[in-house]
Design a protein around this motif. Structure first.
Motif, PDB file in Angstrom:
ATOM      1  N   ALA A  42       6.107  -3.166   8.294  1.00 51.08           N
ATOM      2  CA  ALA A  42       6.843  -1.908   8.288  1.00 51.08           C
ATOM      3  C   ALA A  42       7.025  -1.374   9.706  1.00 51.08           C
ATOM      4  O   ALA A  42       6.148  -1.509  10.549  1.00 51.08           O
ATOM      5  CB  ALA A  42       6.097  -0.880   7.445  1.00 51.08           C
ATOM      6  N   ILE A  43       8.177  -0.774   9.956  1.00 56.73           N
ATOM      7  CA  ILE A  43       8.435  -0.068  11.210  1.00 56.73           C
ATOM      8  C   ILE A  43       7.791   1.303  11.074  1.00 56.73           C
ATOM      9  O   ILE A  43       7.934   1.970  10.053  1.00 56.73           O
ATOM     10  CB  ILE A  43       9.954   0.059  11.456  1.00 56.73           C
ATOM     11  N   ARG A  44       7.085   1.739  12.103  1.00 57.85           N
ATOM     12  CA  ARG A  44       6.394   3.025  12.071  1.00 57.85           C
ATOM     13  C   ARG A  44       7.208   4.071  12.823  1.00 57.85           C
ATOM     14  O   ARG A  44       7.519   3.905  13.989  1.00 57.85           O
ATOM     15  CB  ARG A  44       5.012   2.897  12.705  1.00 57.85           C
ATOM     16  N   GLY A  45       7.574   5.146  12.108  1.00 59.53           N
ATOM     17  CA  GLY A  45       8.378   6.208  12.689  1.00 59.53           C
ATOM     18  C   GLY A  45       9.797   6.139  12.166  1.00 59.53           C
ATOM     19  O   GLY A  45      10.115   5.365  11.265  1.00 59.53           O
ATOM     20  N   GLY A  46      10.661   6.953  12.727  1.00 59.21           N
ATOM     21  CA  GLY A  46      12.055   6.948  12.315  1.00 59.21           C
ATOM     22  C   GLY A  46      12.248   7.393  10.881  1.00 59.21           C
ATOM     23  O   GLY A  46      11.464   8.171  10.344  1.00 59.21           O
ATOM     24  N   VAL A  47      13.305   6.896  10.248  1.00 57.19           N
ATOM     25  CA  VAL A  47      13.632   7.237   8.868  1.00 57.19           C
ATOM     26  C   VAL A  47      13.685   5.947   8.055  1.00 57.19           C
ATOM     27  O   VAL A  47      14.636   5.179   8.162  1.00 57.19           O
ATOM     28  CB  VAL A  47      14.989   7.980   8.770  1.00 57.19           C
ATOM     29  N   PRO A  48      12.647   5.692   7.239  1.00 53.80           N
ATOM     30  CA  PRO A  48      12.611   4.460   6.459  1.00 53.80           C
ATOM     31  C   PRO A  48      13.384   4.587   5.146  1.00 53.80           C
ATOM     32  O   PRO A  48      13.662   5.686   4.680  1.00 53.80           O
ATOM     33  CB  PRO A  48      11.119   4.287   6.162  1.00 53.80           C
ATOM     34  N   VAL A  49      13.709   3.447   4.566  1.00 53.35           N
ATOM     35  CA  VAL A  49      14.246   3.399   3.207  1.00 53.35           C
ATOM     36  C   VAL A  49      13.078   3.039   2.301  1.00 53.35           C
ATOM     37  O   VAL A  49      12.558   1.929   2.379  1.00 53.35           O
ATOM     38  CB  VAL A  49      15.373   2.341   3.069  1.00 53.35           C
ATOM     39  N   CYS A  50      12.617   3.985   1.489  1.00 53.24           N
ATOM     40  CA  CYS A  50      11.502   3.758   0.566  1.00 53.24           C
ATOM     41  C   CYS A  50      12.087   3.535  -0.819  1.00 53.24           C
ATOM     42  O   CYS A  50      12.458   4.489  -1.501  1.00 53.24           O
ATOM     43  CB  CYS A  50      10.557   4.953   0.571  1.00 53.24           C
ATOM     44  N   TRP A  51      12.205   2.254  -1.212  1.00 55.31           N
ATOM     45  CA  TRP A  51      12.833   1.904  -2.485  1.00 55.31           C
ATOM     46  C   TRP A  51      12.225   0.624  -3.016  1.00 55.31           C
ATOM     47  O   TRP A  51      11.951  -0.272  -2.218  1.00 55.31           O
ATOM     48  CB  TRP A  51      14.341   1.716  -2.268  1.00 55.31           C
ATOM     49  N   PRO A  52      11.987   0.434  -4.226  1.00 50.40           N
ATOM     50  CA  PRO A  52      12.310   1.278  -5.383  1.00 50.40           C
ATOM     51  C   PRO A  52      11.235   2.308  -5.729  1.00 50.40           C
ATOM     52  O   PRO A  52      11.355   2.994  -6.731  1.00 50.40           O
ATOM     53  CB  PRO A  52      12.474   0.265  -6.512  1.00 50.40           C
ATOM     54  N   TRP A  53      10.191   2.422  -4.937  1.00 47.76           N
ATOM     55  CA  TRP A  53       9.167   3.434  -5.197  1.00 47.76           C
ATOM     56  C   TRP A  53       8.659   3.967  -3.874  1.00 47.76           C
ATOM     57  O   TRP A  53       8.882   3.403  -2.812  1.00 47.76           O
ATOM     58  CB  TRP A  53       8.007   2.853  -6.014  1.00 47.76           C
ATOM     59  N   PHE A  54       7.944   5.095  -3.955  1.00 45.75           N
ATOM     60  CA  PHE A  54       7.302   5.687  -2.790  1.00 45.75           C
ATOM     61  C   PHE A  54       5.823   5.847  -3.095  1.00 45.75           C
ATOM     62  O   PHE A  54       5.454   6.175  -4.214  1.00 45.75           O
ATOM     63  CB  PHE A  54       7.918   7.043  -2.440  1.00 45.75           C
ATOM     64  N   GLY A  55       4.984   5.636  -2.126  1.00 40.03           N
ATOM     65  CA  GLY A  55       3.550   5.797  -2.326  1.00 40.03           C
ATOM     66  C   GLY A  55       2.947   4.558  -2.958  1.00 40.03           C
ATOM     67  O   GLY A  55       3.431   3.450  -2.801  1.00 40.03           O
ATOM     68  N   GLY A  56       1.882   4.777  -3.715  1.00 39.96           N
ATOM     69  CA  GLY A  56       1.135   3.670  -4.279  1.00 39.96           C
ATOM     70  C   GLY A  56       1.567   3.244  -5.672  1.00 39.96           C
ATOM     71  O   GLY A  56       0.790   2.651  -6.407  1.00 39.96           O
ATOM     72  N   ALA A  57       2.807   3.545  -6.061  1.00 37.50           N
ATOM     73  CA  ALA A  57       3.290   3.198  -7.403  1.00 37.50           C
ATOM     74  C   ALA A  57       3.365   1.697  -7.622  1.00 37.50           C
ATOM     75  O   ALA A  57       3.360   1.230  -8.741  1.00 37.50           O
ATOM     76  CB  ALA A  57       4.660   3.830  -7.652  1.00 37.50           C
ATOM     77  N   GLY A  58       3.462   0.942  -6.568  1.00 38.23           N
ATOM     78  CA  GLY A  58       3.540  -0.509  -6.660  1.00 38.23           C
ATOM     79  C   GLY A  58       3.201  -1.125  -5.321  1.00 38.23           C
ATOM     80  O   GLY A  58       2.854  -0.428  -4.373  1.00 38.23           O
ATOM     81  N   GLN A  59       3.298  -2.419  -5.260  1.00 35.28           N
ATOM     82  CA  GLN A  59       3.020  -3.121  -4.007  1.00 35.28           C
ATOM     83  C   GLN A  59       4.273  -3.844  -3.547  1.00 35.28           C
ATOM     84  O   GLN A  59       4.974  -4.404  -4.371  1.00 35.28           O
ATOM     85  CB  GLN A  59       1.879  -4.120  -4.190  1.00 35.28           C
ATOM     86  N   PRO A  60       4.627  -3.829  -2.288  1.00 36.31           N
ATOM     87  CA  PRO A  60       3.916  -3.141  -1.213  1.00 36.31           C
ATOM     88  C   PRO A  60       4.119  -1.630  -1.282  1.00 36.31           C
ATOM     89  O   PRO A  60       5.079  -1.165  -1.899  1.00 36.31           O
ATOM     90  CB  PRO A  60       4.540  -3.717   0.049  1.00 36.31           C
TER      91      PRO A  60
END
Length: 90
Positions: A42-60
């Protein structure tokens, strides 16, 4: 991309916005020096695309999109110097 108002950089690794600079100003986005810019990391900082989930709903965590390679299929300039960028997951 650049227009009369600002410039932006979108990485094809993760479809991630890594820079947004209004003309005459400093970059509005923070980027970590620890960002590896390598596939699968993962790139740290900026504006990421978090899809299809955010957080710990799945892996990665935060989804597959931010770790995947993207393809840019188009950049369109619209009225009033607005732009759209079309990126798709590879």
């Amino acid at each position: 991309m650049k227009n009369n108002y600002a410039s932006a950089v979108i990485s094809l690794l993760g479809g991630h916005i890594t820079s947004f600079i209004p003309n005459g100003k400093s970059d509005l986005l923070w980027m970590s020096d620890k960002s590896a810019f390598e596939p699968g990391k993962a790139i740290r900082g900026g504006v990421p695309v978090c899809w299809p989930w955010f957080g710990g709903a799945g892996q990665p965590a935060h989804g597959l999109a931010r770790l995947s390679q993207w393809i840019q299929t188009g950049v369109t300039e619209k009225e009033n110097m607005r732009h759209t960028v079309d990126n798709f997951l590879k």
